[in-house]
Each structure stands twice: as structure tokens, then as C-alpha cells.
Design an enzyme around this catalytic site. Structure first.
Site, short mmCIF file in Angstrom:
data_model
loop_
_atom_site.label_atom_id
_atom_site.label_comp_id
_atom_site.label_asym_id
_atom_site.label_seq_id
_atom_site.Cartn_x
_atom_site.Cartn_y
_atom_site.Cartn_z
N HIS A 10 -2.48 -12.35 -2.71
CA HIS A 10 -3.46 -13.05 -2.06
C HIS A 10 -3.17 -14.11 -1.57
O HIS A 10 -3.67 -15.06 -1.22
CB HIS A 10 -4.09 -12.66 -3.54
CG HIS A 10 -4.82 -11.58 -2.78
ND1 HIS A 10 -6.44 -10.85 -3.83
CD2 HIS A 10 -4.53 -10.59 -2.35
CE1 HIS A 10 -6.65 -9.68 -3.93
NE2 HIS A 10 -5.59 -9.29 -2.76
N HIS A 33 0.77 -1.32 0.06
CA HIS A 33 0.09 0.10 -0.17
C HIS A 33 0.96 0.97 0.22
O HIS A 33 0.55 2.41 -0.04
CB HIS A 33 -0.46 -0.36 1.26
CG HIS A 33 -2.29 -0.86 1.09
ND1 HIS A 33 -3.14 -0.68 1.52
CD2 HIS A 33 -2.25 -2.41 0.61
CE1 HIS A 33 -3.55 -1.85 0.82
NE2 HIS A 33 -3.50 -2.68 0.28
#
Length: 726
Positions: free
Chosen positions: A270, A102
Site C-alpha cells: 500500500h 493477487h
């Protein structure tokens, strides 16, 4: 006498202070006068907020760093220090990866802003974005390590390193890592994150049509305010993997990623960790920037539960993607393609996808109790990897080739986390990859030992005008972006596609100049890049002599010439200037004003407001306007580097009035005779109170030499902006 206090510490009685430090109690200048030109983005370059002295050199500090010891400490952190913030499955890997992701994932290629290269995740608004919930804990977990190594490692480097070490601790062989990111010390005011006034406002607000992802407002990449990429529940929170896939493609394209890199990053991100949505997000406390002082920089406090493990709430989606969320494996693709999926609501009320049926042994174990197994979950973006035809083909290829997937992800992760660092001259460390990657804009080293004065003499005798020499050097250098350290004069890519054909570079004039300079470069065995800059210096020195002074322009040889094979044409298209106030040119009309476009260009080039002012005044008087226009050339002696621009702009013998097509006339007050013409760019230096204060300094009778010296300093700064080897 008792004086009762509010919970936030303010007195209920009459405040005895003048509110000089109360930033919420009074309006700013731009709030009182919304149309005023806001120069704050240029003041960003002010060093007053930096706690280090001017002699601090991060590259020198890095030489003292014990890299292996630091890496071991970060690697050990992944499974240690479980006391105040217990990790899922006893491993902080997922949290640290999300933090690094992020940080780096805010990068957008359109203006090069965002990214993990400055440590800006420590400050608002990023530290309090909804998508960054709980990353405050990740950074605080790193504090003991930052404290230990001090100035030898920046927060920016440490944040990205933590993500890379997390992957390595779970089994991925990383592609490499480079130190060299320098911290900033206040929020980056120059980054436009969107016009929305509320978090997670519907994405329709930043699209002409939400069904056409390429209509998203530039330079934005994320689909909603406060998100890094796309809404994990679907477009505006409505599940539709095909529509979401289209948004994923546009968003990642704006981050300079192709389809294969997008699949690799989505799947690799993921493969480990989990999503958190096992609770009511509405009861969470304020974000870090809004929390009370006793929270000490923490946010999103859970007032009724622990807020960790089973009780953690961030995205609102609940579940891990794979069977083994702390292991680097091919479980993501196996889980995605070996099951049918249906959309359901999470305990927090968010849309997510879960298997229609799944064997108990294929479920991930509970984060707190390994005897319990829970359903895995996928986001709408994950389902796009299966349902979008292009993503599906790539995903199936990776499913059958784990080694190929691992290599593709390692490379894409390296690109994601290093994209905004610039060329290798800025990198440091023992783990630098040896391969030259085209997205790094590689440039070969140039010759440094040659007779500079002999080259200058040849250029001076070439017949090129001052305007041609200065304009070409400027056009070559002005592409530099301090946001991601791309562009600049080094490499001489102005002679290659796509730059040679940009309208702002006046292709016909450019080719005429290059046809003179390239043979000179060849004759002396030096780079065209050096020759272009030297020609600009020759032009400036000639203009100074024409003004009756003798000042030498410093020059640093050693630039190299890039080739077409070293140039990513599609990526370089984003560097094309749409306007250049320094040459009084704009490609077309835009929503924003010409002076705002000037500030954006100046900020990307790393210029301060005084430097911008000096350059504008000098470029006008030298005669470098695009197409040879005379707007703003306030002098009878064009080609001489005088302070006439400032003198005549402030001369009250003249008045100013609009003419037509955005042009203004400067009239003699007595005769109404048109003396000069100007653009908004020219006149804003007299109308804006801050810029006028600089103009008045240069217009003074005792500032002629100061102006020339300041112009030369700013000129050299632009020419050398991309010389990280100096």
C-alpha cells in the site's frame, strides 16, 4: 428463409446440433450422481490440453532468454503505452503489483495449492474474481511483451516479474527474482476455493465462529469467496480494525507469513498505487468469463464512463494511501501514524478510513490533474496495522527504520512470489539470491558416485522385511506436494522432527528401520535419504522375485540429508498426512470420504488414476498396510508382487457386505465364509466405473508383467518426484 439470432449468436429456431459442445445445456456425471467419486483432479495431469509437444522443455527455453532485455521492456512498459488504458499518474506500477500480488497471494500452506507458479490467473474462476477486477487489463498490457519473447518466458513468470519490475521502477531494491514457473493450460480443478455459491458471500459461511478466525474451514485462507485476503471494509463489511486484524493474522499465517512479514507486505503493498471506488459498481458489465464475445476477454466494462482514472471502480474504496503513490518511500507509516482517522463512505458506498484533518500538501494529487489534491484513504486492514497491539509495535519500528522496512518488505515480497516454486534446483536466472532461506527447505547435495549394488546387497542381508523397507521408503516420499514442490524423500526429513513422530509413520517401526539403515549409510559414506529409497527398491525387487519375475527398479543416487537447522518444524507440520489410502490408514474420521482423501493425496503426489490404481494393488499385496492390518490384502501369497488384488476383487465367486467400523467382509458366495476384509478404499476400485476399468486391465491373465512394470514405473515416479536435479 430468415433465421433470427439472439444477441449471443444462438438461433431462435430449433437447434440442429446435438449439443455436444454446449457445456451449459446438459448435466455432468457428477451432477446426475452427486455421490460418485469425481476423478477429475487426477485427470488434471493429462497433457492433452498442453499445446506444446512432449519434448518441450521450459528450462531449456529459458536458456535462450535475454533476461536484461526482457526486464528493460517490462520496466519501460510502466510508463509507456498509455493509449487504450491510461495509467494512474502515468505509471502502471500499482496495477502490475496488484496483478502479481493477487496471483501469488492465492497460495495457502495447508495444501500448497494456489500461488503464482502456474499462471492460473489467466483462467476462471480467478480471472473473474471480484477482487481481480481490472487485472484483465494488466495482463493484456503485457501481451506485446509475451508475444515478443514467446516460449522463452511463461505467463506465470511474466506476471510475477511485472510486479517486481514495478517496484524496482519506483525505487525499491528487490531481493532477487527467479524464473522457472511453467504455465498450465486449463483451470486447476483440484483447488477448493470454498463451498459458497455466490461471490462475496458473508464470511460466516466458512467459519465455525467469525469471531474466532482460527475456525476458518481448512485449507482456505481468504475470508470470503472471491477475495484474496480479507474484506477491506472490515469483517463482513463492518469496520472494526481489531477484528479485522485478527482475520489478517490468521489469513497471512495460512499463507506461511509471520506478523513482521504481514506488516511489511501490507505496508509495502500500500506504499504505491491507489484504490478505486469513484463510481457506481452496480453498473459495471459482466466479468471476463461471462462477458460477450465482442469483449474479447475483457470484463467489468463501464457503460457510462471511461472506466479509468477518476472513473475507475474495483474495490469500491477510493483513494491513494500515500502522498507519493508512484514512489517507494516511508509514506505509508507516516500517513498512518501522523493523522487521526475516521470511517466514512466512498463515492461507491464502501466503508473506508480518511484523515480527520490533513494539510493540503500531504494529500496525493489527482490521477488525471496534478493541480488537484484528494484525501488519502485506508482500509480496515490498514487501520489494524495501527490499532492491533502487535502490528502497531512492528509498524512503529518500521516507521523509524526505513532501510529495515525496505529490506523486510523485499524479502517478504520474494517469499510471497516464490513460495510455491520449490527448491533452487527449479530456479533460473541471473538474479537468484545466494542466501539459503529456511522456507525453501534447503537440502545439501548428496554423493552420486558409489557402488549402488554393494549397498543393495548389504540392505538385502540386513534382516529387514519387504514390508518394512517398502513402507519406510513410501512414508519418506509420500509427503511430496506437486502443488508447491515441498516434501519428498530427498533430505530424509522422516528421521527429523516433526516427521519422525507422525502417527502415520509408525514411529516405533520407523526407528527400528532407521537403526538398521543409518549405519549402512554411514559405512558407505552416502546419505540416509538414498539408503531409504534404495531399501524400498530392494523390497520391491524382492517382491517381484517372489512373484516369479526378475525386474530391476531404476535408481538415481544423489539425495542429500537435511539437518534440524535446515527444517522449519512449524511449516512442515502442514505436510503431515491425515490419511494414506495407499497404506490403508486414516488418522481419524473426517467429513469427506476416505476415497476422496485418497484422490487428494494422489493428486498432490502428481499421480494419474492408472498410476494410483497400480500402486494401490501392489502396496496391498506386498503387505504395507499401516499397523500390519490385512484389509485389502486379497492374496494367499503376501509379499509377492502379483496381480492378485485385482484378480480377487473382480472374482464373482465372492460377494461383499458391510461389517462394522467402516470395514467390509468379502464372502464366499457358496459357503458365506469370510475370505477377506476390506475398507472403502479397497472396494471403490471395484465399484467406481472408471477405476474398475483400470482394475480389469490388471486382472487379465495377460497383464501380470504389465502390472509389475506399471507398478515399478509409478513407484520410481514417487521416489524421484522431488529430484529436480535429474
Amino acid at each position: 428463409m430468415e433465421n433470427k439470432m439472439h444477441s449471443n449468436g444462438s438461433s431462435m429456431g430449433k437447434c440442429p446440433f446435438g449439443h455436444g459442445s454446449n457445456t451449459a445445456s446438459s448435466k455432468t456425471v457428477t451432477e446426475w450422481w452427486p455421490e460418485t467419486l469425481n476423478l477429475d483432479i487426477l485427470h488434471q495431469h493429462d497433457t492433452k490440453t498442453n499445446p506444446f509437444g512432449k519434448d518441450f522443455n521450459y528450462q531449456e527455453e529459458l536458456k535462450k532468454l535475454d533476461v536484461e532485455a526482457l526486464k528493460n521492456d517490462v520496466r519501460n512498459l510502466m510508463t509507456d503505452s498509455q493509449d487504450w488504458w491510461p495509467a494512474d499518474w502515468g505509471h502502471y506500477g500499482g496495477l502490475m503489483i496488484r496483478m502479481a500480488w493477487h496471483a501469488a497471494g492465492t497460495y495457502r500452506v495447508a495444501d500448497g495449492r494456489g500461488g503464482g507458479g502456474t499462471g492460473n490467473q489467466r483462467f476462471a474462476p480467478l480471472n473473474s474474481w471480484p477482487d481481480n477486477a481490472s487485472l484483465d487489463k494488466a495482463r493484456r498490457l503485457l501481451w506485446p511483451i509475451k508475444k515478443k519473447y514467446g516460449n522463452k518466458v511463461s505467463w506465470a513468470d511474466l506476471i510475477i516479474l511485472a510486479g517486481t519490475m514495478a517496484y524496482e521502477s519506483m525505487g525499491l531494491k528487490s531481493y532477487g527474482f527467479a524464473f522457472g514457473r511453467e504455465d498450465i493450460w486449463h483451470p486447476e480443478k483440484d483447488i477448493y476455493w470454498g463451498a459458497e455459491k455466490e461471490w462475496l458471500a458473508p464470511s460466516d459461511e466458512r467459519y465455525d465462529s467469525v469471531d474466532k478466525p482460527n475456525t476458518m474451514q481448512n485449507p482456505l485462507a481468504a475470508v470470503q469467496m472471491g477475495l484474496i485476503y480479507v474484506n477491506p471494509e472490515g469483517v463482513n463489511g463492518n469496520p472494526d480494525p481489531i477484528k479485522t486484524g485478527a482475520q489478517v493474522r490468521e489469513t497471512f499465517k495460512r499463507m506461511a507469513m509471520n506478523d513482521e512479514e504481514t506488516v511489511a507486505l501490507t505496508a509495502g503493498g500500500h506504499t504505491v498505487g491507489k484504490m478505486h471506488g469513484n463510481g457506481d459498481a452496480s453498473i459495471l458489465g459482466a466479468d471476463p468469463e461471462a462477458a460477450n464475445v465482442e469483449e474479447q476477454g475483457f470484463g467489468w466494462a463501464n457503460p457510462t464512463k471511461t472506466g479509468v482514472g477518476r472513473d475507475a471502480v474495483t474495490s469500491g474504496i477510493e483513494g491513494a494511501w500515500t502522498t507519493h503513490p508512484t514512489k517507494w518511500d516511508n509514506g505509508y507509516f507516516e500517513m498512518l501514524f501522523n493523522h487521526e482517522w475516521e470511517s466514512v463512505k466512498s463515492p461507491a458506498g464502501a466503508w473506508q478510513w480518511e484523515p480527520v484533518s490533513i494539510a493540503e500538501e500531504d494529500k496525493p494529487v489527482d490521477v488525471e490533474d496534478s493541480s488537484i489534491r484528494n484525501n488519502p484513504a485506508m482500509t480496515d486492514a490498514d487501520m489494524a496495522m495501527k490499532m492491533d497491539p502487535i502490528y502497531r509495535e512492528i509498524s512503529l519500528k518500521f516507521k523509524e527504520d526505513f532501510e529495515g522496512f525496505s529490506d523486510a518488505f523485499a524479502r517478504a515480497w520474494f517469499k510471497l512470489t516464490h513460495r510455491d516454486m520449490g527448491p533452487k534446483d527449479r530456479w533460473f536466472g541471473p538474479d537468484l539470491p545466494q542466501e539459503d532461506l529456511i522456507w525453501q527447505d534447503p537440502i545439501p547435495k548428496g554423493k552420486k558416485d558409489y557402488d549402488v549394488e554393494a549397498v543393495k546387497a548389504k540392505i538385502l542381508d540386513s534382516g529387514l522385511s519387504i514390508s518394512d523397507m517398502v513402507s519406510t521408503a513410501w512414508d519418506s516420499a509420500r509427503t511430496f506436494r506437486g502443488s508447491d514442490f515441498r516434501g519428498g524423500a530427498n533430505g530424509a526429513r522422516i528421521r527429523l522432527a516433526p516427521q519422525k513422530d507422525w502417527s502415520g509413520n509408525e514411529p516405533k517401526r520407523l526407528q527400528k528401520v532407521l537403526s538398521v539403515l543409518e549405519p549402512i549409510a554411514k559405512a558407505f559414506g552416502i546419505s540416509v535419504a538414498d539408503t531409504i529409497v534404495l531399501a524400498g527398491n530392494v523390497g520391491v525387487e524382492k517382491a517381484i522375485k517372489n512373484a516369479g519375475m526378475n525386474v530391476s527398479v531404476p535408481f538415481a543416487p544423489g539425495r542429500g540429508d537435511a539437518t534440524a537447522e535446515m527444517t522449519d518444524v512449524e511449516s512442515f507440520e502442514y505436510l503431515e498426512p491425515k490419511a494414506d489410502g495407499f497404506r490403508n490408514w486414516q488418522k481419524e474420521e473426517y467429513v469427506v470420504s476416505p476415497e476422496e482423501l485418497l484422490l487428494d493425496r494422489a493428486q498432490l503426489m502428481g499421480l494419474t488414476a492408472p498410476e494410483m490404481t497400480a500402486l494401490i494393488g501392489g502396496m496391498r499385496i506386498i503387505g504395507t498396510n499401516h499397523g500390519g492390518t490385512k484389509h485389502g490384502v486379497f492374496t494367499e501369497n503376501e509379499g509377492a508382487l502379483t496381480n492378485d488384488f485385482f484378480v480377487n476383487l473382480t472374482d464373482m465367486a465372492y460377494k461383499w457386505k458391510p461389517a462394522k467400523d467402516g470395514i467390509y467382509e468379502i464372502l464366499n458366495r457358496k459357503t458365506s465364509e469370510v475370505k477377506w476384509t476390506a475398507t472403502r478404499i479397497d472396494l471403490v476400485f471395484g465399484s467406481n466405473s472408471i477405476l474398475r476399468s483400470y482394475v480389469e486391465v490388471y486382472a487379465q491373465d495377460d497383464s501380470k508383467e504389465k502390472f509389475v512394470n506399471d507398478f515399478v514405473d509409478a513407484w520410481v515416479k514417487v521416489m524421484n518426484a522431488d529430484r529436480f536435479d535429474l
